[in-house]
Design a protein around this motif. Sequence first.
Motif, PDB file in Angstrom:
ATOM      1  N   GLY A   1       0.808  -1.216   0.000  1.00 29.18           N
ATOM      2  CA  GLY A   1       0.000   0.000   0.000  1.00 29.18           C
ATOM      3  C   GLY A   1       0.837   1.259   0.000  1.00 29.18           C
ATOM      4  N   LYS A   2       1.893   1.286   0.800  1.00 32.12           N
ATOM      5  CA  LYS A   2       2.746   2.472   0.857  1.00 32.12           C
ATOM      6  C   LYS A   2       3.512   2.670  -0.444  1.00 32.12           C
ATOM      7  CE  LYS A   2       3.142   2.219   5.868  1.00 32.12           C
ATOM      8  NZ  LYS A   2       3.952   1.798   7.033  1.00 32.12           N
ATOM      9  N   LEU A   3       3.987   1.577  -1.032  1.00 30.11           N
ATOM     10  CA  LEU A   3       4.696   1.706  -2.305  1.00 30.11           C
ATOM     11  C   LEU A   3       3.748   2.155  -3.414  1.00 30.11           C
ATOM     12  CD1 LEU A   3       7.019  -1.435  -2.214  1.00 30.11           C
ATOM     13  CD2 LEU A   3       7.700   0.947  -1.957  1.00 30.11           C
ATOM     14  N   ARG A   4       2.545   1.626  -3.433  1.00 32.42           N
ATOM     15  CA  ARG A   4       1.576   1.975  -4.481  1.00 32.42           C
ATOM     16  C   ARG A   4       1.184   3.445  -4.420  1.00 32.42           C
ATOM     17  NH1 ARG A   4      -3.941   2.960  -5.039  1.00 32.42           N
ATOM     18  NH2 ARG A   4      -3.876   3.265  -2.776  1.00 32.42           N
ATOM     19  N   LYS A   5       0.854   3.947  -3.220  1.00 33.86           N
ATOM     20  CA  LYS A   5       0.307   5.297  -3.099  1.00 33.86           C
ATOM     21  C   LYS A   5       1.369   6.339  -2.785  1.00 33.86           C
ATOM     22  CE  LYS A   5      -2.898   8.474  -2.669  1.00 33.86           C
ATOM     23  NZ  LYS A   5      -3.641   8.987  -3.820  1.00 33.86           N
ATOM     24  N   ILE A   6       2.128   6.114  -1.726  1.00 31.74           N
ATOM     25  CA  ILE A   6       3.082   7.132  -1.287  1.00 31.74           C
ATOM     26  C   ILE A   6       4.289   7.191  -2.213  1.00 31.74           C
ATOM     27  CG2 ILE A   6       4.548   7.894   0.623  1.00 31.74           C
ATOM     28  CD1 ILE A   6       2.606   6.489   2.535  1.00 31.74           C
ATOM     29  N   GLU A   7       4.842   6.002  -2.574  1.00 31.27           N
ATOM     30  CA  GLU A   7       5.993   5.971  -3.476  1.00 31.27           C
ATOM     31  C   GLU A   7       5.581   5.987  -4.948  1.00 31.27           C
ATOM     32  OE1 GLU A   7       9.100   6.115  -2.425  1.00 31.27           O
ATOM     33  OE2 GLU A   7       8.500   6.096  -0.309  1.00 31.27           O
ATOM     34  N   LYS A   8       4.260   5.872  -5.197  1.00 37.16           N
ATOM     35  CA  LYS A   8       3.698   5.968  -6.553  1.00 37.16           C
ATOM     36  C   LYS A   8       4.310   4.928  -7.500  1.00 37.16           C
ATOM     37  CE  LYS A   8       2.559  10.783  -5.802  1.00 37.16           C
ATOM     38  NZ  LYS A   8       2.864  10.676  -4.366  1.00 37.16           N
ATOM     39  N   CYS A   9       4.275   3.681  -7.058  1.00 34.47           N
ATOM     40  CA  CYS A   9       4.831   2.572  -7.837  1.00 34.47           C
ATOM     41  C   CYS A   9       3.751   1.831  -8.604  1.00 34.47           C
ATOM     42  CB  CYS A   9       5.546   1.575  -6.912  1.00 34.47           C
ATOM     43  SG  CYS A   9       7.062   2.187  -6.165  1.00 34.47           S
ATOM     44  N   GLY A  10       4.048   1.519  -9.865  1.00 31.50           N
ATOM     45  CA  GLY A  10       3.281   0.541 -10.603  1.00 31.50           C
ATOM     46  C   GLY A  10       3.860  -0.837 -10.332  1.00 31.50           C
ATOM     47  N   PRO A  11       3.355  -1.875 -11.025  1.00 27.25           N
ATOM     48  CA  PRO A  11       3.840  -3.236 -10.754  1.00 27.25           C
ATOM     49  C   PRO A  11       5.348  -3.386 -10.916  1.00 27.25           C
ATOM     50  CG  PRO A  11       1.835  -3.320 -12.051  1.00 27.25           C
ATOM     51  CD  PRO A  11       2.228  -1.876 -11.967  1.00 27.25           C
ATOM     52  N   TYR A  12       5.902  -2.848 -12.002  1.00 28.06           N
ATOM     53  CA  TYR A  12       7.324  -3.072 -12.261  1.00 28.06           C
ATOM     54  C   TYR A  12       8.199  -2.349 -11.240  1.00 28.06           C
ATOM     55  CZ  TYR A  12      11.873  -3.071 -14.519  1.00 28.06           C
ATOM     56  OH  TYR A  12      13.222  -3.216 -14.774  1.00 28.06           O
TER      57      TYR A  12
END
Length: 701
Positions: A603-614
């Motif tokens: 969750g933190k990588l997806r939203k805060i760090e703005k990560c897609g799958p790769y």
Amino acid sequence: MNNLVTVATCSLNQWALDFLGNYNRIRQSIIESKKKNAVIRVGSELEIPGYSCQDHFHEGDTVTHSWEVLAKILADKELYGILIITGMPVIYKSHRYNCSIAVLNGRIELIRPKMWMASDGNYRELRWFTPWLGTGKQNETMRLPKNIIEINGQKDAPIGFSLLEFNDGVVGFEICEELFVPKSPHIDMCLDGADIIINSSGSHHELRKLAVRIDLMREATRCSGGVYLYSNQRGCDGDRLYFDGASMVLCNGEVLSIGTQFSLNEIEIVVATVDLENVKSYRASLPSLGAQSSLSKSLNRVIIDFDLRVSNLLPTEPVVVKQLSPEEEINFGPACWLWDYLRRSRQGGFFLALSGGIDSCTVALIAYSMCNMVTKAAKSGNKQVISDLHAILGLPSDSTYIPTDAKELTNKLVHTCYMGTENSSQETRTRASEMAKSIGTYHIEMNFDSVVAAILAIFVAITSKTPRFSVHGGTNSENLALQNIQARLRLVLSYLFASLLLWVRDRPRSLLVLGASNVDECLRGYMTKYDCSSADLNPIGSISKNDLRGYINFAKSYYDLNILGSFLDATPTAELIPITSQSAAQSDEVEMGMTYDELSTFGKLRKIEKCGPYSMFVKLTSMWNGYYHPAEIANKVKTFFYYYAINRHKMTTLTPSYHAEAYSPDDNRYDHRPFLYESGFVWQFQRIDNDVELLTSELKL
């Protein structure tokens, strides 16, 4: 020679579009500030209409009524003798601005429009306001509305980015977001000699966020010197946010005075006496500051013949700021939010499906915390809390009722129900019952197998097909349908009992239904659409499972509730499928295919760090190096994004939740993303697979 100035900054529990209530709170705070010898009173951002008006800012009525409130302040001679800083929307040259208004002795001295807008996350200020970017212009002059002119004949007022220069001090302005930008306005203002910087703010609570605000203001006044007056709104003013007060006064890098972060008081005044001579001495001791000041440009100034200096007072000494732990923030923040929502919605209490699991246990505890705060406030004589409580309970106007303890009040306001089926265990039923008894809720129990059977009988009669659980040989579709019907029937039953339980108890009004799904389950979509997580309010909808466990551990000792240990030890389970001799009990983490720790990281990588799958895979190969093989990491990332994609539609119906985490997946206000995805992520997953092959070959070398 001392140059002592007493200042006041306020936290008011304002409410969007409650112009009369907002006016009364503003007026009372000004009078109280004067009684404390303050010559400056600072209010929060947009305090006249309330910060969270949102698209109501597009309505001309909101601006019109704000001017009407300001007119009452200008005409009130009891409010003379103090510089009043308030906030409201202003239309100038057909554009709408978010403005701080400086008022002195019935006259508008300056209209200061906001320059840098908060337009990310929970904020949409650029949707409603135009930023004022004319920082290099001379002051412009705004013609005032007719109702303002009629008060004392003032026809116009300066509008723009300016300093107020008094006989013995210079005052500048920032508005909320402007403190957070890379080049804050206070830098130029301090370099040009501003002694006092005023910040009217509307900053919401988020776990661990207050420390960020304090550090920014400390650093601002440490680098540039000066006094910083910070006013922040308090309370739930109509939406998912809770504004957490903590108004404060700082000087030369130190906090002199700070208000409470969570409180049921509608008005809190934070006062400090500062010596402006200390500001000058501090700045003179910084040669680099002096050099930069000599190169700075001169800003516009409005000259005002008024003395800020006071006498017969001692300067305020710095204080040690005690910041709450995340567990304490969870205990008090959502509790205050629930109280504001309950009293302002004019309902009679809460209904909660208490499952015997950690999530609903946490919600019950937060409601119990609310009752603790209300009881203490009522015992201390808080008239507003007592009045609101009597209205909620349907008591007559002459009632003198004051709760004796939190458990007594919890029994009146919090209603819990264990909703069991043949798939429920005695362990969860017992935990729910003991939890309810420990905190005093009005608790009932039911078994609704007959309701489930009646619904299934309709299906069988129409289709002549009988669905089975997977443990009995049924397909995945059958298995999910049989689980979901139990979950959704709990919602129907919840609203039935919420509507009628107070009638059963011979009391008026209805109950608000509380949801109990955490941020990680929402993110993964591990919840049934329109089940008992679909409620009126959800106090934990943006709090992670890890933080919830930490809170339960904290509450165990804080409230002396030994029963909470059994919740921490229990395996999270939905209890929607039969347990046979060949099958183990249903486990949330097993069914999700990932742990709650992993979900929090995703969750933190997806939203805060703005990560897609790769990019998430790339970061995790570093973070989890030595713990998982790259192929395992790839599989976890793919699993997460697949379920995130196919369940994203559930976020469109998410129960309004207290905002507490920066990775909240709330689609309705905070996390604006599609809800229809190509869940295979073919291109992205192929990139991951390519990297897995490369990393695996490197590991073999």
